[in-house]
Design a protein around this motif. Structure first.
Motif, PDB file in Angstrom:
ATOM      1  N   PHE A  19       6.393 -31.217 -20.488  1.00 46.67           N
ATOM      2  CA  PHE A  19       7.651 -30.652 -20.979  1.00 46.67           C
ATOM      3  C   PHE A  19       8.354 -31.635 -21.913  1.00 46.67           C
ATOM      4  O   PHE A  19       8.803 -31.256 -23.000  1.00 46.67           O
ATOM      5  CB  PHE A  19       8.549 -30.292 -19.792  1.00 46.67           C
ATOM      6  N   VAL A  20       8.439 -32.890 -21.501  1.00 42.60           N
ATOM      7  CA  VAL A  20       9.094 -33.917 -22.325  1.00 42.60           C
ATOM      8  C   VAL A  20       8.303 -34.156 -23.603  1.00 42.60           C
ATOM      9  O   VAL A  20       8.881 -34.261 -24.689  1.00 42.60           O
ATOM     10  CB  VAL A  20       9.305 -35.217 -21.519  1.00 42.60           C
ATOM     11  N   VAL A  21       6.982 -34.237 -23.489  1.00 39.15           N
ATOM     12  CA  VAL A  21       6.142 -34.411 -24.678  1.00 39.15           C
ATOM     13  C   VAL A  21       6.350 -33.235 -25.626  1.00 39.15           C
ATOM     14  O   VAL A  21       6.451 -33.413 -26.844  1.00 39.15           O
ATOM     15  CB  VAL A  21       4.656 -34.562 -24.288  1.00 39.15           C
ATOM     16  N   ASN A  22       6.443 -32.037 -25.086  1.00 35.87           N
ATOM     17  CA  ASN A  22       6.661 -30.838 -25.900  1.00 35.87           C
ATOM     18  C   ASN A  22       8.011 -30.898 -26.622  1.00 35.87           C
ATOM     19  O   ASN A  22       8.129 -30.421 -27.741  1.00 35.87           O
ATOM     20  CB  ASN A  22       6.579 -29.586 -25.036  1.00 35.87           C
ATOM     21  N   LEU A  23       9.008 -31.480 -25.991  1.00 33.65           N
ATOM     22  CA  LEU A  23      10.308 -31.618 -26.646  1.00 33.65           C
ATOM     23  C   LEU A  23      10.241 -32.592 -27.817  1.00 33.65           C
ATOM     24  O   LEU A  23      10.866 -32.372 -28.854  1.00 33.65           O
ATOM     25  CB  LEU A  23      11.368 -32.087 -25.646  1.00 33.65           C
ATOM     26  N   PRO A  26       6.358 -30.966 -30.444  1.00 33.32           N
ATOM     27  CA  PRO A  26       6.036 -29.604 -29.994  1.00 33.32           C
ATOM     28  C   PRO A  26       4.540 -29.272 -30.061  1.00 33.32           C
ATOM     29  O   PRO A  26       3.847 -29.642 -31.000  1.00 33.32           O
ATOM     30  CB  PRO A  26       6.822 -28.717 -30.954  1.00 33.32           C
ATOM     31  N   PHE A  27       4.099 -28.581 -29.015  1.00 32.34           N
ATOM     32  CA  PHE A  27       2.714 -28.127 -28.956  1.00 32.34           C
ATOM     33  C   PHE A  27       2.491 -27.030 -29.996  1.00 32.34           C
ATOM     34  O   PHE A  27       3.422 -26.325 -30.365  1.00 32.34           O
ATOM     35  CB  PHE A  27       2.380 -27.593 -27.567  1.00 32.34           C
ATOM     36  N   PRO A  28       1.256 -26.845 -30.413  1.00 34.16           N
ATOM     37  CA  PRO A  28       0.988 -25.803 -31.416  1.00 34.16           C
ATOM     38  C   PRO A  28       1.034 -24.391 -30.826  1.00 34.16           C
ATOM     39  O   PRO A  28       0.768 -24.182 -29.647  1.00 34.16           O
ATOM     40  CB  PRO A  28      -0.429 -26.142 -31.901  1.00 34.16           C
ATOM     41  N   GLY A  29       1.385 -23.451 -31.673  1.00 28.73           N
ATOM     42  CA  GLY A  29       1.332 -22.035 -31.297  1.00 28.73           C
ATOM     43  C   GLY A  29       2.291 -21.653 -30.193  1.00 28.73           C
ATOM     44  O   GLY A  29       3.411 -22.141 -30.108  1.00 28.73           O
ATOM     45  N   GLU A  30       1.815 -20.775 -29.349  1.00 35.23           N
ATOM     46  CA  GLU A  30       2.633 -20.235 -28.258  1.00 35.23           C
ATOM     47  C   GLU A  30       2.866 -21.227 -27.123  1.00 35.23           C
ATOM     48  O   GLU A  30       3.738 -21.007 -26.287  1.00 35.23           O
ATOM     49  CB  GLU A  30       1.980 -18.967 -27.705  1.00 35.23           C
ATOM     50  N   TRP A  31       2.084 -22.283 -27.067  1.00 31.22           N
ATOM     51  CA  TRP A  31       2.261 -23.277 -26.010  1.00 31.22           C
ATOM     52  C   TRP A  31       3.659 -23.880 -26.058  1.00 31.22           C
ATOM     53  O   TRP A  31       4.248 -24.171 -25.018  1.00 31.22           O
ATOM     54  CB  TRP A  31       1.217 -24.378 -26.121  1.00 31.22           C
ATOM     55  N   ASN A  32       4.173 -24.065 -27.252  1.00 33.94           N
ATOM     56  CA  ASN A  32       5.488 -24.667 -27.431  1.00 33.94           C
ATOM     57  C   ASN A  32       6.558 -23.875 -26.689  1.00 33.94           C
ATOM     58  O   ASN A  32       7.269 -24.418 -25.845  1.00 33.94           O
ATOM     59  CB  ASN A  32       5.812 -24.751 -28.931  1.00 33.94           C
ATOM     60  N   GLY A  34       6.147 -21.402 -24.511  1.00 30.06           N
ATOM     61  CA  GLY A  34       5.805 -21.175 -23.100  1.00 30.06           C
ATOM     62  C   GLY A  34       6.221 -22.333 -22.220  1.00 30.06           C
ATOM     63  O   GLY A  34       6.883 -22.146 -21.194  1.00 30.06           O
ATOM     64  N   VAL A  35       5.849 -23.528 -22.617  1.00 25.98           N
ATOM     65  CA  VAL A  35       6.208 -24.718 -21.833  1.00 25.98           C
ATOM     66  C   VAL A  35       7.719 -24.897 -21.811  1.00 25.98           C
ATOM     67  O   VAL A  35       8.310 -25.229 -20.775  1.00 25.98           O
ATOM     68  CB  VAL A  35       5.492 -25.974 -22.395  1.00 25.98           C
ATOM     69  N   LEU A  36       8.369 -24.654 -22.938  1.00 22.39           N
ATOM     70  CA  LEU A  36       9.828 -24.790 -23.009  1.00 22.39           C
ATOM     71  C   LEU A  36      10.523 -23.818 -22.069  1.00 22.39           C
ATOM     72  O   LEU A  36      11.387 -24.216 -21.272  1.00 22.39           O
ATOM     73  CB  LEU A  36      10.301 -24.569 -24.446  1.00 22.39           C
ATOM     74  N   TYR A  37      10.146 -22.544 -22.114  1.00 27.51           N
ATOM     75  CA  TYR A  37      10.805 -21.548 -21.262  1.00 27.51           C
ATOM     76  C   TYR A  37      10.503 -21.756 -19.776  1.00 27.51           C
ATOM     77  O   TYR A  37      11.382 -21.577 -18.934  1.00 27.51           O
ATOM     78  CB  TYR A  37      10.418 -20.129 -21.678  1.00 27.51           C
ATOM     79  N   ILE A  38       9.291 -22.121 -19.460  1.00 25.81           N
ATOM     80  CA  ILE A  38       8.959 -22.395 -18.052  1.00 25.81           C
ATOM     81  C   ILE A  38       9.754 -23.587 -17.546  1.00 25.81           C
ATOM     82  O   ILE A  38      10.291 -23.569 -16.436  1.00 25.81           O
ATOM     83  CB  ILE A  38       7.440 -22.602 -17.875  1.00 25.81           C
ATOM     84  N   GLY A  39       9.849 -24.634 -18.357  1.00 28.00           N
ATOM     85  CA  GLY A  39      10.616 -25.817 -17.963  1.00 28.00           C
ATOM     86  C   GLY A  39      12.085 -25.518 -17.768  1.00 28.00           C
ATOM     87  O   GLY A  39      12.695 -25.941 -16.781  1.00 28.00           O
TER      88      GLY A  39
END
Length: 87
Positions: A19-23, A26-32, A34-39
């Protein structure tokens, strides 16, 4: 049961690292998203969980900032062992 709890703790910590790495990067595509909303959803659920168990934690003397952060991160895997130990 202890192995189950340890595996869940490891999975939750790994998710929060992602989650922190994604912030930061950002991960590519829909992962960005998805991880943000789940977190954000987990943070909201764990915040509500902290509010619901606050009185029990206060009775045990576990209402510090550390305990708040741990409940936000791992939820019941932090406070449930505290209640079992006290009871």
């Amino acid at each position: 049961m202890k192995i189950f709890n340890k595996l869940n703790l490891a999975a939750l910590y790994a998710f929060w690292v992602a989650f922190v790495v994604n912030l930061v990067m950002p991960f590519p595509g829909e992962w960005n998203t998805g991880v943000l909303y789940i977190g954000l959803g987990l943070l909201a659920v764990h915040f509500i969980e902290f509010i619901l168990v606050f009185k029990k934690l206060k009775a045990l003397g576990h209402t510090s900032v550390k305990d708040f952060v741990l409940v936000l991160l791992v939820g019941l895997f932090h406070w449930m062992p505290l209640l079992r130990k006290a009871g």
